[in-house]
Motif scaffolding. Structure first.
Motif, short mmCIF file in Angstrom:
data_model
loop_
_atom_site.label_atom_id
_atom_site.label_comp_id
_atom_site.label_asym_id
_atom_site.label_seq_id
_atom_site.Cartn_x
_atom_site.Cartn_y
_atom_site.Cartn_z
N ASP A 47 0.82 -1.22 0.00
CA ASP A 47 0.00 0.00 0.00
C ASP A 47 0.86 1.27 0.00
N CYS A 48 2.14 1.13 -0.33
CA CYS A 48 3.04 2.29 -0.37
C CYS A 48 3.44 2.60 -1.81
N LEU A 49 3.22 3.83 -2.22
CA LEU A 49 3.63 4.30 -3.54
C LEU A 49 4.98 5.01 -3.38
N ARG A 50 5.99 4.53 -4.08
CA ARG A 50 7.33 5.09 -3.99
C ARG A 50 7.60 5.99 -5.19
N VAL A 51 7.97 7.23 -4.92
CA VAL A 51 8.10 8.26 -5.96
C VAL A 51 9.45 8.94 -5.87
N LEU A 52 10.04 9.25 -7.02
CA LEU A 52 11.25 10.08 -7.09
C LEU A 52 10.92 11.36 -7.87
N ILE A 53 11.23 12.50 -7.26
CA ILE A 53 11.08 13.80 -7.94
C ILE A 53 12.47 14.29 -8.32
N HIS A 54 12.64 14.61 -9.58
CA HIS A 54 13.93 15.11 -10.06
C HIS A 54 13.70 16.27 -11.02
N ALA A 55 14.76 16.95 -11.38
CA ALA A 55 14.66 18.07 -12.32
C ALA A 55 16.05 18.43 -12.81
N SER A 56 16.11 19.24 -13.85
CA SER A 56 17.40 19.67 -14.37
C SER A 56 18.12 20.53 -13.35
N LEU A 57 19.44 20.58 -13.45
CA LEU A 57 20.24 21.40 -12.54
C LEU A 57 19.85 22.87 -12.67
N GLU A 58 19.59 23.31 -13.89
CA GLU A 58 19.21 24.71 -14.12
C GLU A 58 17.92 25.06 -13.37
N PHE A 59 16.92 24.20 -13.47
CA PHE A 59 15.65 24.43 -12.78
C PHE A 59 15.87 24.47 -11.27
N ARG A 60 16.68 23.55 -10.77
CA ARG A 60 16.91 23.46 -9.33
C ARG A 60 17.72 24.65 -8.81
N GLU A 61 18.69 25.10 -9.58
CA GLU A 61 19.46 26.27 -9.18
C GLU A 61 18.56 27.48 -9.02
N GLU A 62 17.71 27.69 -10.00
CA GLU A 62 16.79 28.83 -9.96
C GLU A 62 15.85 28.74 -8.77
N VAL B 182 16.31 26.99 -5.90
CA VAL B 182 17.05 27.11 -4.64
C VAL B 182 17.30 28.58 -4.30
N VAL B 183 17.70 29.36 -5.29
CA VAL B 183 17.94 30.80 -5.05
C VAL B 183 16.63 31.48 -4.68
N ARG B 184 15.55 31.12 -5.36
CA ARG B 184 14.25 31.73 -5.08
C ARG B 184 13.75 31.36 -3.69
N GLN B 185 13.97 30.11 -3.29
CA GLN B 185 13.47 29.62 -2.00
C GLN B 185 14.35 30.02 -0.82
N TYR B 186 15.67 29.94 -1.02
CA TYR B 186 16.59 30.10 0.10
C TYR B 186 17.50 31.33 0.00
N GLU C 218 26.78 24.48 -6.22
CA GLU C 218 27.59 23.78 -5.22
C GLU C 218 26.72 23.23 -4.10
N ARG C 219 25.73 24.03 -3.65
CA ARG C 219 24.83 23.58 -2.58
C ARG C 219 24.05 22.36 -3.02
N ILE C 220 23.55 22.39 -4.25
CA ILE C 220 22.77 21.28 -4.78
C ILE C 220 23.62 20.02 -4.89
N LEU C 221 24.79 20.15 -5.48
CA LEU C 221 25.66 18.98 -5.67
C LEU C 221 26.10 18.40 -4.33
N ASP C 222 26.36 19.26 -3.34
CA ASP C 222 26.78 18.79 -2.02
C ASP C 222 25.63 18.05 -1.33
N LYS C 223 24.44 18.62 -1.35
CA LYS C 223 23.28 17.97 -0.71
C LYS C 223 23.01 16.62 -1.36
#
Length: 201
Positions: A119-134, A136-140, A149-154
């Motif tokens: 009864d467990c649905l296992r999901v992976l959310i991913h995205a391009s580095l460009e999308f994630r960089e944008e 991360v800056v917007r959120q944090y 660097e923050r993304i690659l380290d995490k």
């Protein structure tokens, strides 16, 4: 069958936490992310800061918190080191929560811990580095260390943690029922797909 537990793994900056929250709201499920950290801290007496660091990453950057959490040094209970103890307790709590009520759990190896539950649905959310960089800056905000660097380290530290405690390679499609590109699909669409697969409506 309908899924009453959704375990979401996510690349840093991909919006996995936000997607998980949307899914929980749509389905009326409990949501656990930072809430799980609080639960582990409450049950173990370890500070939330240390649980958050030790419960998903290999290594720690906050050695003062590490040393002050327990006066007995790096081995804490039953001869286990702090990160091993947190993993054991975190795993137990995740299983307990899954038994209690429908829920969405973000990260912390929940996909592996609950892998045998039908009864467990296992999901992976991913995205391009460009999308994630944008995002991360917007959120944090901007910091001395670049968003890349923050993304690659995490992601590196999550990968090491996952390998250490599961023996699996983090982010591999075969570990999940579905993987979604949040940059291409959008967060709302991802949430809708997951809720639909879980049996919404």
């Amino acid at each position: 069958m309908k899924k009453k537990i959704i375990a979401i793994s996510r690349e840093f900056g991909s919006g996995g936490r936000s997607i998980g929250k949307m899914v929980a709201q749509r389905l009326g499920f409990r949501f656990f992310d930072k809430e799980l950290v609080k639960e582990v801290a409450a049950r173990t007496g370890i500070s939330e800061a240390v649980v958050e660091e030790q419960g998903e990453y290999t290594g720690t950057r906050n050695w003062l918190s590490y040393l002050m959490s327990f006066s007995g040094g790096p081995k804490v209970r039953n001869g286990m080191r702090l990160n091993d103890f947190v993993w054991v307790m975190q795993s137990k709590i995740i299983r307990d929560l899954a038994e209690q009520e429908p829920c969405v759990i973000v990260g912390r190896g929940a996909d592996f811990i609950l892998r045998d539950r039908k009864d467990c649905l296992r999901v992976l959310i991913h995205a391009s580095l460009e999308f994630r960089e944008e995002r991360v800056v917007r959120q944090y905000g901007e910091r001395e260390v670049s968003a890349e660097e923050r993304i690659l380290d995490k992601d590196r530290r999550r990968r090491l943690f996952y390998k250490k405690y599961t023996g699996r390679d983090w982010g591999m499609a075969e570990n999940y029922h579905i993987t979604l590109d949040s940059g291409e699909l959008g967060l709302e669409t991802c949430a809708g797909i997951i809720a639909g697969l879980a049996g919404e409506g």
